[in-house]
Design a protein around this motif. Structure first.
Motif, PDB file in Angstrom:
ATOM      1  N   SER A 230      10.065 -81.672  13.631  1.00  0.00           N
ATOM      2  CA  SER A 230      10.127 -80.604  14.459  1.00  0.00           C
ATOM      3  C   SER A 230      11.291 -80.718  15.485  1.00  0.00           C
ATOM      4  N   ARG A 231      11.810 -79.695  16.049  1.00  0.00           N
ATOM      5  CA  ARG A 231      12.648 -79.783  16.985  1.00  0.00           C
ATOM      6  C   ARG A 231      12.452 -78.421  18.174  1.00  0.00           C
ATOM      7  N   ASP A 232      12.988 -78.974  19.248  1.00  0.00           N
ATOM      8  CA  ASP A 232      13.205 -77.970  20.306  1.00  0.00           C
ATOM      9  C   ASP A 232      14.343 -78.153  20.957  1.00  0.00           C
ATOM     10  N   ASP A 233      15.369 -77.343  20.395  1.00  0.00           N
ATOM     11  CA  ASP A 233      16.970 -77.514  20.924  1.00  0.00           C
ATOM     12  C   ASP A 233      16.936 -77.072  22.382  1.00  0.00           C
ATOM     13  N   ALA A 234      16.219 -76.068  22.936  1.00  0.00           N
ATOM     14  CA  ALA A 234      16.371 -75.599  24.174  1.00  0.00           C
ATOM     15  C   ALA A 234      15.953 -76.960  25.182  1.00  0.00           C
ATOM     16  N   LYS A 235      15.012 -77.658  24.714  1.00  0.00           N
ATOM     17  CA  LYS A 235      14.710 -78.713  25.432  1.00  0.00           C
ATOM     18  C   LYS A 235      15.597 -79.998  24.923  1.00  0.00           C
ATOM     19  N   ASN A 236      16.467 -79.995  23.992  1.00  0.00           N
ATOM     20  CA  ASN A 236      17.037 -81.115  23.641  1.00  0.00           C
ATOM     21  C   ASN A 236      16.096 -82.185  23.177  1.00  0.00           C
ATOM     22  N   MET A 237      15.125 -81.761  22.360  1.00  0.00           N
ATOM     23  CA  MET A 237      14.045 -82.790  21.877  1.00  0.00           C
ATOM     24  C   MET A 237      13.814 -82.723  20.569  1.00  0.00           C
ATOM     25  N   ALA A 238      13.327 -83.639  19.918  1.00  0.00           N
ATOM     26  CA  ALA A 238      12.747 -83.658  18.598  1.00  0.00           C
ATOM     27  C   ALA A 238      11.368 -84.321  18.439  1.00  0.00           C
ATOM     28  N   TYR A 239      10.445 -83.990  17.457  1.00  0.00           N
ATOM     29  CA  TYR A 239       9.228 -84.496  17.441  1.00  0.00           C
ATOM     30  C   TYR A 239       8.836 -84.860  16.204  1.00  0.00           C
ATOM     31  N   LEU A 240       7.744 -86.008  16.243  1.00  0.00           N
ATOM     32  CA  LEU A 240       7.147 -86.212  14.974  1.00  0.00           C
ATOM     33  C   LEU A 240       5.649 -86.368  14.863  1.00  0.00           C
ATOM     34  N   GLN A 241       4.993 -85.399  14.297  1.00  0.00           N
ATOM     35  CA  GLN A 241       3.765 -85.172  14.464  1.00  0.00           C
ATOM     36  C   GLN A 241       3.183 -86.081  13.111  1.00  0.00           C
TER      37      GLN A 241
END
Length: 129
Positions: free
Chosen positions: A71-82
């Motif tokens: 997933s990604r949260d562009d407001a935070k300039n971040m991506a994730y891997l669960q």
């Protein structure tokens, strides 16, 4: 200056979960597709997942389908891997990568990542009982 930093790795027992984070600075991440790769000792680098710039398209390697979610949260300039239902064979260093040249691959597609893209330094994931 562009920088990609992964975090969230660690040691976990089989069947456990981890959530990796990737924070990006120096670019506006919402223009870029983001991939996760992994490399275990003595093995070639393996594609784990990709999320398109728009977030509307995700792809997964066969070995992690149904267990991992990107997933990604562009407001935070971040991506994730669960990562769920972890197995010993998931043990590796995990890398986050942002693909160069978003004008070429567009907002919906996952490109073929290369060494020329923007890579982080990696975070170690160890799955062991």
């Amino acid at each position: 200056q562009l920088r990609i930093v992964e975090s969230g790795g660690g040691s976990v027992q089989p069947g456990g979960s981890l959530r990796l984070s990737c924070v990006v600075s120096g670019i506006t991440l919402n223009y870029y597709a983001v991939g996760w790769f992994r490399q275990a000792p003595g093995k070639e680098r393996e594609a784990v997942s990709c999320i398109s710039a728009s977030g509307g398209n995700t792809e997964y390697g066969d070995s992690v389908k149904g267990r991992f979610t990107t997933s990604r949260d562009d407001a935070k300039n971040m991506a994730y891997l669960q990562m769920n239902s972890l197995k010993p064979e998931d043990t590796a260093v995990y890398y986050c990568v942002a693909a160069r040249n978003p004008a070429v691959y567009g907002s919906y597609y996952c490109p073929n990542f290369s060494d020329d893209d923007y890579w982080g330094q990696g975070t170690q994931v160890t799955v062991s009982s």
